[in-house]
Motif scaffolding. Sequence first.
Motif, mmCIF file in Angstrom:
data_model
loop_
_atom_site.group_PDB
_atom_site.id
_atom_site.type_symbol
_atom_site.label_atom_id
_atom_site.label_comp_id
_atom_site.label_asym_id
_atom_site.label_seq_id
_atom_site.Cartn_x
_atom_site.Cartn_y
_atom_site.Cartn_z
ATOM 1 N N ILE A 179 35.870 35.138 52.244
ATOM 2 C CA ILE A 179 36.903 35.267 51.366
ATOM 3 C C ILE A 179 38.240 35.171 51.994
ATOM 4 O O ILE A 179 38.551 35.962 52.830
ATOM 5 C CB ILE A 179 36.779 36.580 50.405
ATOM 6 C CG1 ILE A 179 35.412 36.650 49.937
ATOM 7 C CG2 ILE A 179 37.792 36.421 49.361
ATOM 8 C CD1 ILE A 179 35.047 38.054 49.100
ATOM 9 N N SER B 229 38.678 31.607 44.946
ATOM 10 C CA SER B 229 39.392 32.067 43.842
ATOM 11 C C SER B 229 38.837 33.466 43.511
ATOM 12 O O SER B 229 37.562 33.973 43.765
ATOM 13 C CB SER B 229 39.502 31.497 42.667
ATOM 14 O OG SER B 229 38.156 31.348 41.948
ATOM 15 N N ALA B 230 39.513 34.448 42.771
ATOM 16 C CA ALA B 230 39.249 35.735 42.604
ATOM 17 C C ALA B 230 37.937 35.767 41.699
ATOM 18 O O ALA B 230 37.026 36.625 41.893
ATOM 19 C CB ALA B 230 40.174 36.668 42.043
ATOM 20 N N VAL C 145 43.277 35.586 48.717
ATOM 21 C CA VAL C 145 42.404 35.966 47.506
ATOM 22 C C VAL C 145 42.056 37.553 47.599
ATOM 23 O O VAL C 145 42.098 38.140 46.391
ATOM 24 C CB VAL C 145 41.146 35.126 47.484
ATOM 25 C CG1 VAL C 145 40.027 35.569 46.420
ATOM 26 C CG2 VAL C 145 41.478 33.686 47.432
ATOM 27 N N LEU C 146 42.060 38.036 48.660
ATOM 28 C CA LEU C 146 41.427 39.237 48.870
ATOM 29 C C LEU C 146 42.905 40.159 48.454
ATOM 30 O O LEU C 146 42.868 41.417 47.832
ATOM 31 C CB LEU C 146 41.279 39.896 50.229
ATOM 32 C CG LEU C 146 39.719 39.351 50.346
ATOM 33 C CD1 LEU C 146 39.564 39.719 51.935
ATOM 34 C CD2 LEU C 146 38.575 40.328 49.972
ATOM 35 N N THR D 27 44.817 41.411 40.546
ATOM 36 C CA THR D 27 43.968 40.544 39.515
ATOM 37 C C THR D 27 44.053 41.446 38.100
ATOM 38 O O THR D 27 44.064 42.652 38.212
ATOM 39 C CB THR D 27 42.420 40.716 40.093
ATOM 40 O OG1 THR D 27 41.634 39.938 39.137
ATOM 41 C CG2 THR D 27 42.042 41.891 40.351
ATOM 42 N N ILE E 175 34.469 35.760 43.277
ATOM 43 C CA ILE E 175 33.912 36.831 44.015
ATOM 44 C C ILE E 175 32.581 37.489 43.493
ATOM 45 O O ILE E 175 31.564 37.530 44.286
ATOM 46 C CB ILE E 175 34.893 38.063 44.491
ATOM 47 C CG1 ILE E 175 36.127 37.290 45.130
ATOM 48 C CG2 ILE E 175 34.404 39.162 44.843
ATOM 49 C CD1 ILE E 175 37.355 38.340 45.326
ATOM 50 N N ASN F 46 43.310 44.396 43.229
ATOM 51 C CA ASN F 46 43.178 42.999 43.833
ATOM 52 C C ASN F 46 41.976 42.593 44.089
ATOM 53 O O ASN F 46 40.744 43.089 43.473
ATOM 54 C CB ASN F 46 44.151 43.182 45.251
ATOM 55 C CG ASN F 46 43.469 43.970 46.271
ATOM 56 O OD1 ASN F 46 42.267 44.433 46.092
ATOM 57 N ND2 ASN F 46 44.231 44.766 47.117
ATOM 58 N N GLY F 47 41.834 41.404 44.952
ATOM 59 C CA GLY F 47 40.523 40.850 45.196
ATOM 60 C C GLY F 47 39.611 41.739 45.738
ATOM 61 O O GLY F 47 38.527 41.642 45.837
#
Length: 560
Positions: free
Chosen positions: A186, A159-160, A190-191, A195, A163, A27-28
């Motif tokens: 963040i 957004s990812a 998003v976290l 992804t 990052i 994930n993020g």
Amino acid sequence: MSHDHDDRPQLTAAQAAAVLTPPPGRNGGDLVVESLQGLGATTVFGLPGQHALGMFDALRRSSLRYVGLRVENNAGFAADAYGRITGEVAPLLLSTGPGALTSLAALQEAAAASAPVLAISSQVPTSGLGGGRHGYLHELRDQQASVRDIVKSVHTVRSASQIPSAIAAAWESALTAPHGPVWVEIPQDVLLAETTLPVVSAMDATPRELYPRPELTIAAAHLLSNAERPVIIAGGGVVRSDASGKLRALAEKLDAPVVTTFGGKGAFPWEHPLSLRSWLEDRHTTDFLEDADVLLVVGSGLGELSSNYHTFRPRGRVIQIEADAGKLESNHPALGIHSDAREALAELLEAVERREHAGAAERVATVLEKVRVRIDAQELTLEQQVLAAVREALPDASPSFWDMTILAYWAWSAFDARRPNTMHSAQGAGGLGYGFPAAIGAASADPTTPVLAVSGDGGAMYSIAELATARQYDLPLTWLIVDDGGYGILREYMTGAFGETTGTELSRPDFVALAESFGVPAVRTTPESLAADLGKALAAPGPSVVVLPALLRMFEPTHL
């Protein structure tokens, strides 16, 4: 216009396959920890919170070592110390709202002391950003506004894919001279969002070097080479840029006395014949500095504490080398050189002519003798005895972290740090509670060397919870608590100003019993047994507490 890309690194078939088919379940938060790993981080500090759980879940899939403290402000102090000791970026993971806000006093200290802390905070979900009142838990109208005046830079992620770039930009900002804290924000969604982006690989966020302009080096070298009474003030910038050797070489080439600021402790050998030590809150030292025909100030803004509370009035030419452009000539007109201390000292060392000034060492000895006579006349034997005991017990290589307490104020002026980058305090921002959590950060950086923290009983109460942290990670640190039953320095200030005190007297626990309840060995000591008890505690593995019941006094100020 054509571009030749043949020099780009070529991926192997296995590497290409890994990029094209990243592992599932990321994930993020994974992008955050992968970015930190790609930049070279090994240790992170912090405290979990609901919006930040994506980052903390990702930690278990990484090789990063997590050191979790019990209060966000203390986690910030630990990260600050880790950054000071290593010179590397110290990541600090925070949650939204109360978690973020609780870290602010620590970030102010990191800013004042130029410690490279990378705070990564969660935020409310993306739909809640923009200042509306959506009623999310932890919601602030503008969380960034709370930190913008404190940190060097703020980096927002929405957004990812943003990052890795945001963290790399913040990392570079934290390490650009002058070092300092930075902020990345963040949103929770998003976290947490899955992804399919490739795993973040190694990233380069190397800051550019800050060199002096050549015409300024020539002008400064000319002034110093022709000076009759040159003197050097060495600040924290000399320590941070690892320039102590160059400072000593320049001082010896110019035959120039050196005084170190409280932030520059250890930048110049204490027992050197040209060492004025650190007696900046003394009129004899101030007079000596005012008498210099050329004063070289390196890595200091000559703020309140470094200028004897702004009573210092230089009569000669001032040359100021400072990485923070905002500090150049902020207090005194000078030949201002915007540069990292190490680079500027290296170029000056080549450019100046060797000089000998008859009696320079004798003039230094005369000033130090005047200071000694002034202090001895005040019958402060106990205070000097306690400080000498700490020095005797502390190994030369051990770092020490001092809270805002009377013994620390003595140490600023009178303690021989012996080595650069070993003595640190909260004198930048001046907040209470720094010493013990900072020692946790230093012990995390190097668990092979014992660390000392020094607090008063008032400051100790800010960080009692971290006894659990020290025990949990079995860190090699000793906490000296000087117990005088209140806020000792404020007691002195109020008595001097108003004849009586308000709010300075404190009920406090039995610190020995309290430490032992955390599983931390503790001992109550006396001034006579302090050196032995402290030495024994520092030599033992794991955390320990030494409590000294003592009413210490400050030496008389000379700026009033």
